[in-house]
Design a protein around this motif. Structure first.
Motif, PDB file in Angstrom:
ATOM      1  N   THR A  15       0.815  -1.227   0.000  1.00  0.00           N
ATOM      2  CA  THR A  15       0.000   0.000   0.000  1.00  0.00           C
ATOM      3  C   THR A  15       0.842   1.267   0.000  1.00  0.00           C
ATOM      4  O   THR A  15       0.275   2.366   0.004  1.00  0.00           O
ATOM      5  CB  THR A  15      -0.910   0.020   1.230  1.00  0.00           C
ATOM      6  OG1 THR A  15      -0.109   0.052   2.421  1.00  0.00           O
ATOM      7  CG2 THR A  15      -1.827  -1.194   1.263  1.00  0.00           C
ATOM      8  N   CYS A  57      -2.058   4.434  -1.814  1.00  0.00           N
ATOM      9  CA  CYS A  57      -2.171   3.581  -2.995  1.00  0.00           C
ATOM     10  C   CYS A  57      -2.412   4.408  -4.250  1.00  0.00           C
ATOM     11  O   CYS A  57      -2.926   5.528  -4.207  1.00  0.00           O
ATOM     12  CB  CYS A  57      -3.310   2.575  -2.810  1.00  0.00           C
ATOM     13  SG  CYS A  57      -2.956   1.275  -1.616  1.00  0.00           S
ATOM     14  N   ASP A  58      -2.056   3.811  -5.393  1.00  0.00           N
ATOM     15  CA  ASP A  58      -2.367   4.396  -6.690  1.00  0.00           C
ATOM     16  C   ASP A  58      -3.077   3.346  -7.527  1.00  0.00           C
ATOM     17  O   ASP A  58      -3.482   2.297  -7.026  1.00  0.00           O
ATOM     18  CB  ASP A  58      -1.092   4.914  -7.382  1.00  0.00           C
ATOM     19  CG  ASP A  58      -0.003   3.855  -7.447  1.00  0.00           C
ATOM     20  OD1 ASP A  58      -0.345   2.663  -7.433  1.00  0.00           O
ATOM     21  OD2 ASP A  58       1.189   4.230  -7.518  1.00  0.00           O
ATOM     22  N   THR A  66      -1.034  -0.104  -7.246  1.00  0.00           N
ATOM     23  CA  THR A  66      -0.899  -0.806  -5.971  1.00  0.00           C
ATOM     24  C   THR A  66      -2.237  -1.191  -5.346  1.00  0.00           C
ATOM     25  O   THR A  66      -2.291  -2.130  -4.559  1.00  0.00           O
ATOM     26  CB  THR A  66      -0.123   0.068  -4.969  1.00  0.00           C
ATOM     27  OG1 THR A  66      -0.790   1.334  -4.834  1.00  0.00           O
ATOM     28  CG2 THR A  66       1.302   0.303  -5.453  1.00  0.00           C
ATOM     29  N   ARG A  67      -3.315  -0.487  -5.718  1.00  0.00           N
ATOM     30  CA  ARG A  67      -4.613  -0.811  -5.105  1.00  0.00           C
ATOM     31  C   ARG A  67      -5.089  -2.216  -5.488  1.00  0.00           C
ATOM     32  O   ARG A  67      -5.467  -2.998  -4.611  1.00  0.00           O
ATOM     33  CB  ARG A  67      -5.650   0.249  -5.468  1.00  0.00           C
ATOM     34  CG  ARG A  67      -6.985   0.073  -4.747  1.00  0.00           C
ATOM     35  CD  ARG A  67      -7.911   1.249  -4.974  1.00  0.00           C
ATOM     36  NE  ARG A  67      -7.420   2.445  -4.303  1.00  0.00           N
ATOM     37  CZ  ARG A  67      -6.902   3.498  -4.953  1.00  0.00           C
ATOM     38  NH1 ARG A  67      -6.828   3.495  -6.273  1.00  0.00           N
ATOM     39  NH2 ARG A  67      -6.472   4.552  -4.282  1.00  0.00           N
ATOM     40  N   THR A  75      -2.933  -4.777  -3.736  1.00  0.00           N
ATOM     41  CA  THR A  75      -3.287  -4.917  -2.316  1.00  0.00           C
ATOM     42  C   THR A  75      -4.550  -5.750  -2.150  1.00  0.00           C
ATOM     43  O   THR A  75      -4.641  -6.589  -1.244  1.00  0.00           O
ATOM     44  CB  THR A  75      -3.479  -3.536  -1.682  1.00  0.00           C
ATOM     45  OG1 THR A  75      -2.283  -2.757  -1.840  1.00  0.00           O
ATOM     46  CG2 THR A  75      -3.810  -3.650  -0.205  1.00  0.00           C
ATOM     47  N   LEU A  76      -5.526  -5.524  -3.010  1.00  0.00           N
ATOM     48  CA  LEU A  76      -6.759  -6.317  -2.956  1.00  0.00           C
ATOM     49  C   LEU A  76      -6.470  -7.788  -3.200  1.00  0.00           C
ATOM     50  O   LEU A  76      -7.014  -8.666  -2.495  1.00  0.00           O
ATOM     51  CB  LEU A  76      -7.755  -5.790  -3.991  1.00  0.00           C
ATOM     52  CG  LEU A  76      -9.091  -6.535  -4.080  1.00  0.00           C
ATOM     53  CD1 LEU A  76      -9.830  -6.467  -2.753  1.00  0.00           C
ATOM     54  CD2 LEU A  76      -9.952  -5.957  -5.199  1.00  0.00           C
ATOM     55  N   CYS A  79      -5.625   3.019   1.936  1.00  0.00           N
ATOM     56  CA  CYS A  79      -5.492   2.627   0.529  1.00  0.00           C
ATOM     57  C   CYS A  79      -6.826   2.669  -0.203  1.00  0.00           C
ATOM     58  O   CYS A  79      -6.933   3.228  -1.289  1.00  0.00           O
ATOM     59  CB  CYS A  79      -4.877   1.229   0.451  1.00  0.00           C
ATOM     60  SG  CYS A  79      -4.722   0.570  -1.229  1.00  0.00           S
ATOM     61  N   PHE A  80      -7.849   2.082   0.406  1.00  0.00           N
ATOM     62  CA  PHE A  80      -9.141   1.973  -0.274  1.00  0.00           C
ATOM     63  C   PHE A  80     -10.082   3.132   0.052  1.00  0.00           C
ATOM     64  O   PHE A  80     -11.008   3.421  -0.716  1.00  0.00           O
ATOM     65  CB  PHE A  80      -9.814   0.648   0.094  1.00  0.00           C
ATOM     66  CG  PHE A  80      -9.078  -0.560  -0.412  1.00  0.00           C
ATOM     67  CD1 PHE A  80      -9.195  -0.955  -1.726  1.00  0.00           C
ATOM     68  CD2 PHE A  80      -8.254  -1.294   0.428  1.00  0.00           C
ATOM     69  CE1 PHE A  80      -8.516  -2.072  -2.198  1.00  0.00           C
ATOM     70  CE2 PHE A  80      -7.569  -2.402  -0.023  1.00  0.00           C
ATOM     71  CZ  PHE A  80      -7.698  -2.797  -1.345  1.00  0.00           C
ATOM     72  N   TYR A  81      -9.872   3.789   1.180  1.00  0.00           N
ATOM     73  CA  TYR A  81     -10.726   4.918   1.571  1.00  0.00           C
ATOM     74  C   TYR A  81      -9.834   6.056   2.070  1.00  0.00           C
ATOM     75  O   TYR A  81      -9.776   6.331   3.267  1.00  0.00           O
ATOM     76  CB  TYR A  81     -11.720   4.500   2.661  1.00  0.00           C
ATOM     77  CG  TYR A  81     -12.591   3.338   2.284  1.00  0.00           C
ATOM     78  CD1 TYR A  81     -13.742   3.520   1.534  1.00  0.00           C
ATOM     79  CD2 TYR A  81     -12.248   2.037   2.674  1.00  0.00           C
ATOM     80  CE1 TYR A  81     -14.542   2.442   1.183  1.00  0.00           C
ATOM     81  CE2 TYR A  81     -13.040   0.957   2.325  1.00  0.00           C
ATOM     82  CZ  TYR A  81     -14.183   1.168   1.586  1.00  0.00           C
ATOM     83  OH  TYR A  81     -14.970   0.100   1.232  1.00  0.00           O
TER      84      TYR A  81
END
Length: 215
Positions: free
Chosen positions: A72, A77-78, A81-82, A85-86, A171-173
């Motif tokens: 992350t 994240c960009d 990488t998002r 990471t998922l 990363c996600f939010y």
């Protein structure tokens, strides 16, 4: 005969001002106490949720702690990488799911052998382990319905632990709305506590990969 307007004495004005100021201070004190109690309750709840990590395989937790900051970029994240990471989180969740079906057995010579539960019994990973554990009854380790329940609970616990990680949330939010932040604060805690209760009511008897060995 004209009447003079009645004016409030300075002393009365001062008393009224002091009373209003005192009410404001009392109101602020009550709000501070309520906020402090709420923060303390949330802190205690988060501590209990953090203890749920003990219900997960140690290898999965170690991978989560070591790899998430790298994947992350410490929560920044960009577009590249998002999804990585998922994929990492899905892979770790899958490992939690599969680890719930693994178990260990002690051979007569004291060697610990690992395998995965099947409807017929424990299937050992190493062929040499099968000969070592020839004297052990592997049929008592066969797959049961409660194993599937434990596997699903392990995935939910992993999700609750992952959503309490600041790098995953960042990363996600990165800039969550107020309602989203409330969901991120409440849902992992609720899921974690519910799973913890179910683990207490329906404890697992398996000692698979990443879990403590049976005595």
């Amino acid at each position: 005969m004209s009447q003079r307007p009645i004016t409030r004495a300075p002393a009365e004005q001062q008393v009224s001002g002091d009373s209003s100021s005192s009410d404001d201070e009392d109101r602020k004190a009550v709000q501070q106490v309520a906020s402090s109690m709420s923060q303390r309750a949330i802190s205690q709840t988060l501590t209990g949720t953090a203890n749920l990590a003990n219900l997960l395989p140690t290898g999965t937790l170690l991978a989560l702690q070591l790899l998430v900051p790298v994947f992350t970029n410490n929560g920044s994240c960009d577009a590249a990488t998002r999804p990585m990471t998922l994929f990492l989180l899905l892979l770790l969740a899958l490992s939690c799911f599969l680890a719930s079906f693994t178990d260990s057995v002690k051979a007569p010579n004291g060697q610990v052998c690992y395998g995965i539960a099947t409807p017929k019994g424990l299937f050992l990973f190493d062929s040499s382990s099968s000969a070592t554990a020839a004297g052990a009854d592997l049929t008592k380790y066969k797959l049961r319905f409660i194993d599937l329940v434990h596997a699903l609970l392990s995935v939910l616990v992993f999700g609750a632990v992952a959503l309490r990680d600041k790098n995953v949330v960042g990363c996600f939010y990165p800039m969550p709305a107020h309602e989203t932040q409330e969901v991120l604060d409440i849902v992992p805690i609720g899921v974690g506590l519910l799973c913890s209760l179910l683990f207490v009511v329906f404890p697992t008897t398996r000692h698979g990969i990443g879990y403590p060995l049976s005595p």
